[in-house]
Design a protein around this motif. Structure first.
Motif, PDB file in Angstrom:
ATOM      1  N   TYR A  55      16.286   2.054  32.029  1.00 29.72           N
ATOM      2  CA  TYR A  55      17.707   1.714  32.211  1.00 29.72           C
ATOM      3  C   TYR A  55      17.892   0.627  33.265  1.00 29.72           C
TER       4      TYR A  55
ATOM      5  N   GLN B 176      25.889   0.927  25.666  1.00 30.01           N
ATOM      6  CA  GLN B 176      27.029   1.586  26.318  1.00 30.01           C
ATOM      7  C   GLN B 176      28.329   0.872  25.997  1.00 30.01           C
TER       8      GLN B 176
ATOM      9  N   LYS C  41      26.006   3.093  35.567  1.00 28.56           N
ATOM     10  CA  LYS C  41      24.968   4.124  35.508  1.00 28.56           C
ATOM     11  C   LYS C  41      24.924   4.700  34.094  1.00 28.56           C
ATOM     12  N   PRO C  42      23.819   5.323  33.732  1.00 26.01           N
ATOM     13  CA  PRO C  42      23.725   5.901  32.379  1.00 26.01           C
ATOM     14  C   PRO C  42      24.843   6.893  32.069  1.00 26.01           C
ATOM     15  N   ASP C  43      25.296   7.602  33.111  1.00 27.69           N
ATOM     16  CA  ASP C  43      26.327   8.616  32.894  1.00 27.69           C
ATOM     17  C   ASP C  43      27.728   8.144  33.298  1.00 27.69           C
ATOM     18  N   SER C  44      27.902   6.831  33.469  1.00 30.95           N
ATOM     19  CA  SER C  44      29.239   6.315  33.796  1.00 30.95           C
ATOM     20  C   SER C  44      30.209   6.671  32.667  1.00 30.95           C
TER      21      SER C  44
END
Length: 316
Positions: free
Chosen positions: A142, A92, A193-196
């Motif tokens: 994750y 990320q 978070k994965p979708d941050s």
């Protein structure tokens, strides 16, 4: 990122620097203050980019290893030798174009010229039980990736003495910023978070524009009223020689008096508590008791004389 207490510390540092240099240029001190605040963000970005550099170093190491058909001890005990570069949190960061563009635009390429520091941290990571345990896990997800990076940052990266020495040599004001930055990054890693969004790792340095206004006004008003505040302190410490009062204590007292008299929206108890906490960290062991005694007297007198004029909610 920066709290009002940390802003007060930066103002204190500016006034202390002025005291040592005996440079009475107010404009220079205002510039110094703005640079000090801005440099905190640069430090944050550099520490964050250190994680990216570790990712890149491991990626390059794996490429070389595959070409040379080298099997290291770490590889032999790993379920997946590429697990580190597959770590989703590291990915990320390493693939965050907004973050990478910000580093480039701000010309924060320090690690390009100081890869030896990255190697020191890299070796420490490879030797750690944290790394060995993570690489030996049968499965990861994750959350496990995140826990690993958080643990690695807290136990290996943040406390590294060589990295600390590098930052200390680069900019003196960074010494006080390092704990703040490390704590903030650790909290950010734990909450990511994965979708941050890409902007997650690029928080605002200050809560709002009022913070920089507060910083400048506190600096300017304290300096412009320096002589008056000095006389005020002397009246409250008749048995103390001026030279016996520590420089930091004197500066903190002047700043506190300034807030009490010139910042009506800040509750007096907030002001007193903030400067007592700063004194505990930056001055002598007995400074907070000394400062508390003087401010207590001043508040009582200011109330009686009507000089203490506070407005707003939450006031005492």
């Amino acid at each position: 990122m920066l709290t009002r207490r940390q802003i007060r510390v930066k103002v204190m540092q500016c006034i202390y620097a002025l005291t040592l240099s005996q440079d009475e240029s107010l404009d220079k001190q205002k510039i110094f203050l703005k640079e000090s605040i801005s440099n905190t963000y640069s430090l944050y970005l550099l520490v964050l980019s250190l994680l990216i550099e570790l990712y890149k170093m491991e990626r390059n190491f794996l490429k070389l290893s595959s070409k040379k058909y080298i099997t290291t001890k770490a590889d032999s005990t790993s379920v997946d030798p590429q697990r580190f570069v597959k770590n989703q949190v590291l990915a990320q960061l390493a693939n965050n174009e907004v973050l990478l563009d910000t580093l480039e635009n701000k010309k924060l390429t320090n690690w390009d010229l100081h890869q030896d520091y990255i190697k020191i941290v890299f070796k420490a990571i490879k030797k750690s039980d944290i790394y060995t345990e993570y690489m030996g896990l049968e499965e990861v997800n994750y959350e496990k990736d995140k826990d690993f990076i958080a643990h690695l940052f807290k136990e290996i990266i943040a406390p590294n003495e060589k990295i600390y020495e590098y930052f200390e040599d680069d900019k003196l004001t960074w010494v006080d910023d390092i704990p703040l930055v490390n704590t903030f990054i650790l909290k950010s890693i734990r909450k990511v978070k994965p979708d941050s969004p890409a902007s997650y790792f690029l928080p605002d340095l200050l809560k709002d524009s009022d913070d920089i206004i507060f910083a400048e006004q506190l600096l300017v008003k304290t300096l412009l009223n320096n002589k008056a505040f000095e006389e005020e302190i002397q009246l409250k410490t008749p048995n103390w020689d001026k030279d016996r009062i520590a420089d930091i204590d004197a500066i903190l007292l002047k700043m506190a008096i300034c807030e009490l008299l010139h910042f009506p929206s800040i509750p007096e108890r907030v002001t007193i508590n903030e400067y007592l906490e700063i004194a505990k960290e930056y001055s002598t062991p007995k400074s907070s008791i000394f400062i508390n005694g003087i401010l207590d007297k001043m508040v009582r007198e200011y109330r009686q004389s009507g000089k203490l004029k506070k407005i707003g909610r939450g006031l005492l």
